[in-house]
Every structure is written in C-alpha cells, then in structure tokens.
Design a protein around this motif. Sequence first.
Motif, short mmCIF file in Angstrom:
data_model
loop_
_atom_site.label_atom_id
_atom_site.label_comp_id
_atom_site.label_asym_id
_atom_site.label_seq_id
_atom_site.Cartn_x
_atom_site.Cartn_y
_atom_site.Cartn_z
N UNK A 171 0.82 -1.21 0.00
CA UNK A 171 0.00 0.00 0.00
C UNK A 171 0.86 1.26 0.00
N UNK A 172 1.94 1.25 0.77
CA UNK A 172 2.85 2.40 0.79
C UNK A 172 3.52 2.57 -0.57
N UNK A 173 3.82 1.44 -1.20
CA UNK A 173 4.48 1.48 -2.51
C UNK A 173 3.56 2.04 -3.59
N UNK A 174 2.27 1.80 -3.48
CA UNK A 174 1.32 2.34 -4.47
C UNK A 174 1.42 3.86 -4.51
N UNK A 175 1.49 4.48 -3.32
CA UNK A 175 1.60 5.96 -3.27
C UNK A 175 2.89 6.44 -3.94
N UNK A 176 4.00 5.75 -3.67
CA UNK A 176 5.27 6.13 -4.29
C UNK A 176 5.20 5.92 -5.80
N UNK A 177 4.58 4.81 -6.20
CA UNK A 177 4.51 4.46 -7.62
C UNK A 177 3.64 5.44 -8.40
N UNK A 178 2.59 5.96 -7.78
CA UNK A 178 1.74 6.96 -8.45
C UNK A 178 2.57 8.21 -8.76
N UNK A 179 3.35 8.66 -7.77
CA UNK A 179 4.21 9.84 -7.99
C UNK A 179 5.23 9.56 -9.10
N UNK A 180 5.80 8.37 -9.06
CA UNK A 180 6.79 7.99 -10.07
C UNK A 180 6.15 7.93 -11.46
N UNK A 181 4.93 7.38 -11.53
CA UNK A 181 4.22 7.25 -12.81
C UNK A 181 3.91 8.61 -13.42
N UNK A 182 3.74 9.61 -12.56
CA UNK A 182 3.40 10.94 -13.06
C UNK A 182 4.62 11.84 -13.21
N UNK A 183 5.80 11.29 -12.96
CA UNK A 183 7.03 12.07 -13.09
C UNK A 183 7.56 11.99 -14.52
N UNK A 184 8.53 12.84 -14.83
CA UNK A 184 9.11 12.85 -16.17
C UNK A 184 9.86 11.55 -16.47
N UNK A 185 10.22 10.81 -15.43
CA UNK A 185 10.92 9.53 -15.61
C UNK A 185 10.06 8.55 -16.41
N UNK A 186 8.73 8.66 -16.28
CA UNK A 186 7.81 7.74 -16.95
C UNK A 186 7.36 8.22 -18.32
N UNK A 187 7.84 9.39 -18.74
CA UNK A 187 7.46 9.95 -20.03
C UNK A 187 7.72 8.93 -21.14
N UNK A 188 6.74 8.70 -21.98
CA UNK A 188 6.88 7.74 -23.08
C UNK A 188 6.20 6.42 -22.83
N UNK A 189 5.86 6.13 -21.58
CA UNK A 189 5.13 4.90 -21.29
C UNK A 189 3.66 5.05 -21.71
N UNK A 190 3.01 3.96 -22.12
CA UNK A 190 1.63 4.07 -22.59
C UNK A 190 0.67 4.55 -21.49
N UNK A 191 -0.12 5.57 -21.80
CA UNK A 191 -1.09 6.08 -20.84
C UNK A 191 -0.53 7.12 -19.89
N UNK A 192 0.72 7.54 -20.12
CA UNK A 192 1.36 8.55 -19.27
C UNK A 192 0.52 9.83 -19.25
N UNK A 193 0.26 10.38 -18.05
CA UNK A 193 -0.56 11.59 -17.95
C UNK A 193 0.22 12.79 -17.40
N UNK A 194 1.42 12.56 -16.92
CA UNK A 194 2.21 13.65 -16.40
C UNK A 194 1.84 14.02 -14.99
N UNK A 195 2.45 15.07 -14.44
CA UNK A 195 2.19 15.47 -13.04
C UNK A 195 0.73 15.84 -12.84
N UNK A 196 0.18 15.43 -11.68
CA UNK A 196 -1.20 15.80 -11.35
C UNK A 196 -1.24 17.27 -10.99
N UNK A 197 -2.34 17.89 -11.29
CA UNK A 197 -2.50 19.33 -11.02
C UNK A 197 -2.59 19.59 -9.54
#
Length: 197
Positions: A171-197
């Motif tokens: 559960x703690x990892x999900x929160x970290x992974x959401x931030x990582x998924x929305x970071x520039x590090x994930x740019x280019x992955x399918x469904x990438x949405x970028x930083x949350x507003x």
Amino acid sequence: MKTLKIDDLRPTQMTHGMREIRNKTEEYRTLSGHELEMAIAEKPIPVVLGPKGAPFAIDHHHVATALWRADVTSVHAVLVRDLSSLSQADFWLTMENNRWTYPYDAEGRRTPFSQMPTHIWELADDEFRSLAASVRDAGGYRKVNVPLEEFRWADFFRCNLHRPSSDDEFQALVKKAIKLAQSKTALGLPGYIGPSE
C-alpha cells in the motif's frame, strides 16, 4: 463468440498479479445467476488457435484465472487468428511479432517458450504487475489500447522500486509508484498523464 473451458485455455505470458486476481475473484464470488453470466459475457477472452488447435489466450489472463478460482468452468472467447497450421517455432515467432505474448518471468528475465505454463491459473505471481494495476486504478496513468501496456509499467516499477514484502509495504508502494508514474521519468510509457494538477 464461442464458449471454452478455462481448463483448455493456454497462457501466453509467464506471470500475473495475484493481488489483482484475489480482488476479481472476490467480486465474481458475490455474483450469481444472470449477474454472473453478464459479468462473464462482458469480458470475452481473445484467443489465437495454436498447434493442434489449442486455444491460447492473448489477454484477460487475470479475468480467466479469477473466474476459475471462483469455480466458474467456462468463459466466452473471441477468435482473433487461427495459427493452428504453423509449427511450434513459427507459432511463437508469429505470436511475438504480433505482441501477443510476453515470455518474461517475475524478475523481468526472458524465458524460453517451452517454459510457458500449461494452464492459465499456473502463472507466477509478479507483485509489480499488481502494482501496475493498482497505480492505473488510482489514476496514476490511463488505460490505453497498447499491447502489453501493464507489463511495460510493471517493468518500469521493477527497475525503480523495491519489491514489497507485506500488504502494508504494498500500500505504501502504491503511493510512491503513483508519484513515479506521473514524473518525467515515466514519459513515453503508454497512458502517461504527467504530473497531477
């Protein structure tokens, strides 16, 4: 659309996420009669016929496994391609060329097709595959129609995060992974949405 026994379905991937399957199984167990029939019909399994006419599932492995664990014996299936005339080697080559298979283990290592499990419920558990589903469901990225998208996200998380050893850690990892998924590090992955507003 035809009906197939889940026992006869052959997998085209080595792993799945057991956390996701447990959740789906619980959902299916709450249904019965018409509601269960509608839930099954809603997610037909796309199949490719392989050597000797064996039906290989190319998606919805989690759905089929969850239904099997909920004591459902058959699923609706949609035929995508008939490759039953091909040799074993040509079959797997065609499957890979079409991105209909993912022969990688829970550590992200390539494995021979000969080690592909026989039954759809025999796949190894990959915590990062469950993590990818949880992050998507929490809005970390969008579901898009890109073959094997969840595995690309799972491999991304595998390279950047530690493997959880408990439910609390997950559960703690999900929160970290959401931030990582929305970071520039994930740019280019399918469904990438970028930083949350």
